[in-house]
Design a protein around this motif. Structure first.
Motif, PDB file in Angstrom:
ATOM      1  N   LYS A  77       3.396  -1.479  -8.645  1.00  0.00           N
ATOM      2  CA  LYS A  77       2.816  -0.140  -8.616  1.00  0.00           C
ATOM      3  C   LYS A  77       3.595   0.709  -7.620  1.00  0.00           C
ATOM      4  N   VAL A  78       3.848   1.958  -8.004  1.00  0.00           N
ATOM      5  CA  VAL A  78       4.532   2.898  -7.122  1.00  0.00           C
ATOM      6  C   VAL A  78       3.713   4.186  -7.100  1.00  0.00           C
ATOM      7  N   THR A  79       3.286   4.578  -5.905  1.00  0.00           N
ATOM      8  CA  THR A  79       2.484   5.787  -5.750  1.00  0.00           C
ATOM      9  C   THR A  79       3.316   6.843  -5.039  1.00  0.00           C
ATOM     10  N   ILE A  80       3.451   7.997  -5.678  1.00  0.00           N
ATOM     11  CA  ILE A  80       4.252   9.095  -5.146  1.00  0.00           C
ATOM     12  C   ILE A  80       3.307  10.256  -4.851  1.00  0.00           C
ATOM     13  N   SER A  81       3.064  10.507  -3.579  1.00  0.00           N
ATOM     14  CA  SER A  81       2.186  11.609  -3.175  1.00  0.00           C
ATOM     15  C   SER A  81       3.005  12.892  -3.050  1.00  0.00           C
ATOM     16  N   LEU A  82       2.410  14.004  -3.440  1.00  0.00           N
ATOM     17  CA  LEU A  82       3.080  15.298  -3.374  1.00  0.00           C
ATOM     18  C   LEU A  82       2.624  16.024  -2.114  1.00  0.00           C
ATOM     19  N   VAL A  83       3.505  16.046  -1.118  1.00  0.00           N
ATOM     20  CA  VAL A  83       3.157  16.589   0.194  1.00  0.00           C
ATOM     21  C   VAL A  83       4.311  17.435   0.713  1.00  0.00           C
ATOM     22  N   GLU A  84       4.078  18.710   0.951  1.00  0.00           N
ATOM     23  CA  GLU A  84       5.130  19.593   1.450  1.00  0.00           C
ATOM     24  C   GLU A  84       5.328  19.457   2.960  1.00  0.00           C
ATOM     25  N   ASP A  85       4.251  19.415   3.697  1.00  0.00           N
ATOM     26  CA  ASP A  85       4.322  19.495   5.152  1.00  0.00           C
ATOM     27  C   ASP A  85       4.888  18.212   5.750  1.00  0.00           C
ATOM     28  N   GLU A  86       5.962  18.342   6.519  1.00  0.00           N
ATOM     29  CA  GLU A  86       6.649  17.172   7.069  1.00  0.00           C
ATOM     30  C   GLU A  86       5.803  16.454   8.119  1.00  0.00           C
ATOM     31  N   ASN A  87       5.015  17.190   8.885  1.00  0.00           N
ATOM     32  CA  ASN A  87       4.151  16.555   9.870  1.00  0.00           C
ATOM     33  C   ASN A  87       3.080  15.707   9.189  1.00  0.00           C
ATOM     34  N   THR A  88       2.590  16.203   8.053  1.00  0.00           N
ATOM     35  CA  THR A  88       1.609  15.421   7.287  1.00  0.00           C
ATOM     36  C   THR A  88       2.248  14.153   6.745  1.00  0.00           C
ATOM     37  N   VAL A  89       3.485  14.274   6.263  1.00  0.00           N
ATOM     38  CA  VAL A  89       4.202  13.100   5.757  1.00  0.00           C
ATOM     39  C   VAL A  89       4.330  12.050   6.852  1.00  0.00           C
ATOM     40  N   TYR A  90       4.718  12.499   8.036  1.00  0.00           N
ATOM     41  CA  TYR A  90       4.881  11.544   9.145  1.00  0.00           C
ATOM     42  C   TYR A  90       3.549  10.899   9.519  1.00  0.00           C
ATOM     43  N   GLN A  91       2.485  11.673   9.533  1.00  0.00           N
ATOM     44  CA  GLN A  91       1.171  11.106   9.843  1.00  0.00           C
ATOM     45  C   GLN A  91       0.746  10.092   8.794  1.00  0.00           C
ATOM     46  N   MET A  92       1.097  10.344   7.551  1.00  0.00           N
ATOM     47  CA  MET A  92       0.801   9.377   6.489  1.00  0.00           C
ATOM     48  C   MET A  92       1.556   8.072   6.733  1.00  0.00           C
ATOM     49  N   TYR A  93       2.790   8.197   7.204  1.00  0.00           N
ATOM     50  CA  TYR A  93       3.577   6.998   7.511  1.00  0.00           C
ATOM     51  C   TYR A  93       2.953   6.247   8.685  1.00  0.00           C
ATOM     52  N   GLU A  94       2.571   6.972   9.712  1.00  0.00           N
ATOM     53  CA  GLU A  94       2.008   6.352  10.913  1.00  0.00           C
ATOM     54  C   GLU A  94       0.654   5.701  10.633  1.00  0.00           C
ATOM     55  N   THR A  95      -0.098   6.233   9.683  1.00  0.00           N
ATOM     56  CA  THR A  95      -1.420   5.683   9.363  1.00  0.00           C
ATOM     57  C   THR A  95      -1.370   4.744   8.162  1.00  0.00           C
ATOM     58  N   ASP A  96      -0.158   4.305   7.817  1.00  0.00           N
ATOM     59  CA  ASP A  96       0.051   3.290   6.778  1.00  0.00           C
ATOM     60  C   ASP A  96      -0.413   3.750   5.396  1.00  0.00           C
ATOM     61  N   LYS A  97      -0.177   5.032   5.095  1.00  0.00           N
ATOM     62  CA  LYS A  97      -0.506   5.533   3.760  1.00  0.00           C
ATOM     63  C   LYS A  97       0.739   5.652   2.886  1.00  0.00           C
ATOM     64  N   ILE A  98       1.913   5.602   3.507  1.00  0.00           N
ATOM     65  CA  ILE A  98       3.177   5.547   2.767  1.00  0.00           C
ATOM     66  C   ILE A  98       4.102   4.560   3.472  1.00  0.00           C
ATOM     67  N   ASP A  99       5.148   4.151   2.753  1.00  0.00           N
ATOM     68  CA  ASP A  99       6.046   3.105   3.252  1.00  0.00           C
ATOM     69  C   ASP A  99       7.451   3.608   3.565  1.00  0.00           C
ATOM     70  N   TRP A 100       7.744   4.845   3.217  1.00  0.00           N
ATOM     71  CA  TRP A 100       9.128   5.329   3.311  1.00  0.00           C
ATOM     72  C   TRP A 100       9.116   6.820   3.606  1.00  0.00           C
ATOM     73  N   ILE A 101      10.116   7.270   4.374  1.00  0.00           N
ATOM     74  CA  ILE A 101      10.411   8.698   4.534  1.00  0.00           C
ATOM     75  C   ILE A 101      11.929   8.863   4.489  1.00  0.00           C
ATOM     76  N   GLY A 102      12.391   9.894   3.761  1.00  0.00           N
ATOM     77  CA  GLY A 102      13.811  10.228   3.781  1.00  0.00           C
ATOM     78  C   GLY A 102      14.449  10.258   2.418  1.00  0.00           C
ATOM     79  N   ALA A 103      15.699  10.757   2.371  1.00  0.00           N
ATOM     80  CA  ALA A 103      16.512  10.766   1.152  1.00  0.00           C
ATOM     81  C   ALA A 103      15.800  11.489   0.014  1.00  0.00           C
ATOM     82  N   GLN A 104      15.396  12.724   0.270  1.00  0.00           N
ATOM     83  CA  GLN A 104      14.722  13.589  -0.701  1.00  0.00           C
ATOM     84  C   GLN A 104      13.304  13.145  -0.995  1.00  0.00           C
ATOM     85  N   ALA A 105      12.831  12.118  -0.315  1.00  0.00           N
ATOM     86  CA  ALA A 105      11.461  11.627  -0.516  1.00  0.00           C
ATOM     87  C   ALA A 105      10.721  11.725   0.816  1.00  0.00           C
ATOM     88  N   GLY A 106      10.397  12.969   1.184  1.00  0.00           N
ATOM     89  CA  GLY A 106       9.778  13.214   2.471  1.00  0.00           C
ATOM     90  C   GLY A 106      10.819  13.381   3.556  1.00  0.00           C
TER      91      GLY A 106
END
Length: 563
Positions: free
Chosen positions: A261-290
């Motif tokens: 399963k691959v879940t792709i969340s649509l999130v513009e705000d970079e601070n929100t993306v980072y918080q999602m990473y820190e709270t274990d809601k996503i596994d990756w940031i970078g390379a056009q994907a956050g």
């Protein structure tokens, strides 16, 4: 990455000659990933099959909706990142950028112009129908059909009569592709192209399911109407929220696919993306994907939580060359010369980017085994000189008959990073030139439409490599007829150099002409305002393997795995 241009009639001949001299791989938009298996093995990866007994989920973000998941209409990284999991073409690129057979079981040619492609016979569409050679013939002719309005139709001009069909000067029956039976595709090119197997990996060459396409114009707009043939199926598309892909059990090489399963969340705000990473809601940031927030990059890199990688992409601003005041070269030069690129990198972007005065990135290959920028540095193209910039601005306004600087707006697509860079640039223009520039932002899809329509004064832009060759940053971006030339820069001398470069007798001569064209466009004409050569900052959770940023700076995730 974007394109919608009509090249001259000799396009096929000159482009083929140029690339024949230096075979280069396309970007990883549709590549197979770090652990791609040889399709001839029919997925006999027993270790992967054993691991797949345990569900594996991978989660990342995109900044916006994919504008299209229709292969004929895709033009951007957001769409291609999703499509890499949904579709499978005749070939794929491995992590070295080399083509490998995918749906093609065998590709036969004796002259690099006439190809017989034998398809594997165990590939299926997500509705259970077999994938056949007829699907490819239909898809390629559909992309070339002028009514489809494919911005990347020119990628298929290699086919005999492909350009003529796109121009309405030939029929579909004249195009050099034909399915002679369900699993044999005969392809005839306009002229020999020894790198054609690499081109086959581009998403414009992907197949589509004819009955689905003909059944509904918006077939690719919803999860329940998309019929695809790749390693994953789109099971949920909650617009403006997320996309969910699940492993396709009928994929011919399913044992090589580890994520279930691959879940792709649509999130513009970079601070929100980072918080999602820190709270274990996503596994990756970078390379056009956050994106990692700029302010956090130095600390995260120092702590070895993030990694910076140089990529073959350029960040630049477009001038509307047809609109006052940027139809004046001295005004354009003034705006470029008043930007302190290193200060912008150090204080705003903060990811060890390299200041850019040209368009071709340092990681693009050049002649004789060297890098292009090594042989043709951009350091002499322009300077950063505030006093000279002020004088040029005054001269430009006088030439335009203007007593004061007019109202202009800098347009960027919604992103905290782009906003910060835009604010810094506007502040430099205010401080160094005494002019005011307004800011405006738009959502990605709307932004692309606005920019393409020329409804801007200055606009953010970025270009990532489709192929590892300087033509991708010269012919595509400063050739007058290129659809990727959104600023409408036009210099016949540059056009002639680029045309001549494609029929040069040697790779060295060809590169030299491209370099000369780039120098005229950037040094003499300031066609665009280069800011910096990109890096990408990536973060990945422990336990994941085979997920990387490709050389052009796009996430390569399809063949990743989780321990």
């Amino acid at each position: 990455m974007k394109g919608n241009f009509k090249k001259p009639v000799h396009f096929m001949l000159v482009l083929v000659i140029a690339f024949s001299m230096l075979l280069a791989a396309c970007s990883g938009n549709n590549n197979g990933g770090n652990n791609a298996q040889d399709p001839a093995n029919n997925g006999a990866n027993n270790g992967a099959a054993e691991e797949n007994k345990t569900p594996q989920e991978f989660r990342f973000t995109l900044a916006s909706e994919p504008p299209s998941l229709d292969p004929a209409l895709m033009t951007d990284a957001q769409s291609s990142i999703v499509a890499a999991g949904l579709y499978e073409g005749l070939t794929r690129l491995n992590t070295k950028g080399e083509p490998e057979n995918a749906l093609a079981q065998e590709i036969i040619t004796e002259d690099n112009q006439n190809y017989t492609i034998k398809l594997r016979q165990d590939a299926k569409w997500s509705n259970g129908d077999p994938v056949t050679a007829k699907d490819f013939e239909f898809a390629w002719k559909r992309a070339l059909n002028p009514e489809t309005a494919s911005e990347y139709a020119y990628m298929l001009f290699y086919l005999e009569n492909g350009e003529k069909y796109n121009a309405g000067e030939a029929s579909a029956d004249d195009v050099g592709v034909k399915a002679t039976d369900d699993y044999t595709l005969e392809v005839k090119l306009y002229t020999p192209a020894p790198y054609f197997t690499s081109l086959l990996s581009h998403y414009t060459y992907l197949p589509v399911h004819q009955a689905t396409v003909e059944g509904a114009a918006d077939w690719a707009a919803e999860a329940n109407t998309i019929v695809s043939n790749g390693p994953f199926r789109l099971t949920e598309w909650k617009h403006a929220d997320k996309l969910v892909l699940e492993k396709n059990p009928d994929y011919y090489n399913a044992d090589a696919i580890n994520f279930t399963k691959v879940t792709i969340s649509l999130v513009e705000d970079e601070n929100t993306v980072y918080q999602m990473y820190e709270t274990d809601k996503i596994d990756w940031i970078g390379a056009q994907a956050g994106s990692v927030p700029s302010d956090l990059i130095p600390q995260l890199v120092e702590q070895k939580k993030a990694e910076i990688t140089a990529v073959a992409s350029t960040y630049y601003y477009l001038f509307n060359n047809n609109k006052v005041p940027f139809n004046n070269v001295n005004v354009r030069k003034a705006f470029s010369m008043s930007i302190d690129r290193q200060a912008l990198i150090d204080n705003v972007a903060k990811a060890n980017q390299t200041p850019a005065f040209g368009l071709v990135p340092p990681s693009i290959a050049g002649p004789e085994g060297k890098m292009f920028r090594e042989v043709y540095p951009d350091t002499g193209f322009s300077t950063e000189n505030v006093e000279e910039a002020k004088a040029l601005l005054a001269k430009g306004l006088q030439e335009l008959g203007l007593s004061e600087f007019p109202e202009v707006t800098l347009l960027y697509n919604t992103s905290e990073g782009h906003k910060a860079i835009a604010e810094a640039a506007v502040d430099m223009w205010r401080t160094n030139l005494g002019v005011e520039v307004k800011l405006a932002n738009q959502e990605w899809g709307t932004f692309l439409e606005t920019r393409k329509a020329g409804q801007f004064d200055i606009a953010r832009s970025g270009w990532g490599a489709d192929i590892n060759h300087p033509i991708n940053f010269t012919y595509d971006l400063i050739y007058s007829k290129s659809g990727n030339n959104d600023g409408k820069y036009n210099n016949p001398a540059v056009d002639k150099l680029l045309d001549d470069s494609l029929v040069s007798s040697s790779a060295e001569e060809s590169m030299a002409k491209m370099a000369e064209a780039e120098k005229i466009a950037l040094s003499d004409d300031m066609a665009v305002l280069p800011m910096y050569y990109y890096t990408t900052v990536t973060m990945i959770k422990p336990g994941f393997e085979g997920v990387i940023s490709d050389y052009a700076g796009h996430i390569d995730w399809v063949h990743g795995s989780k321990k």
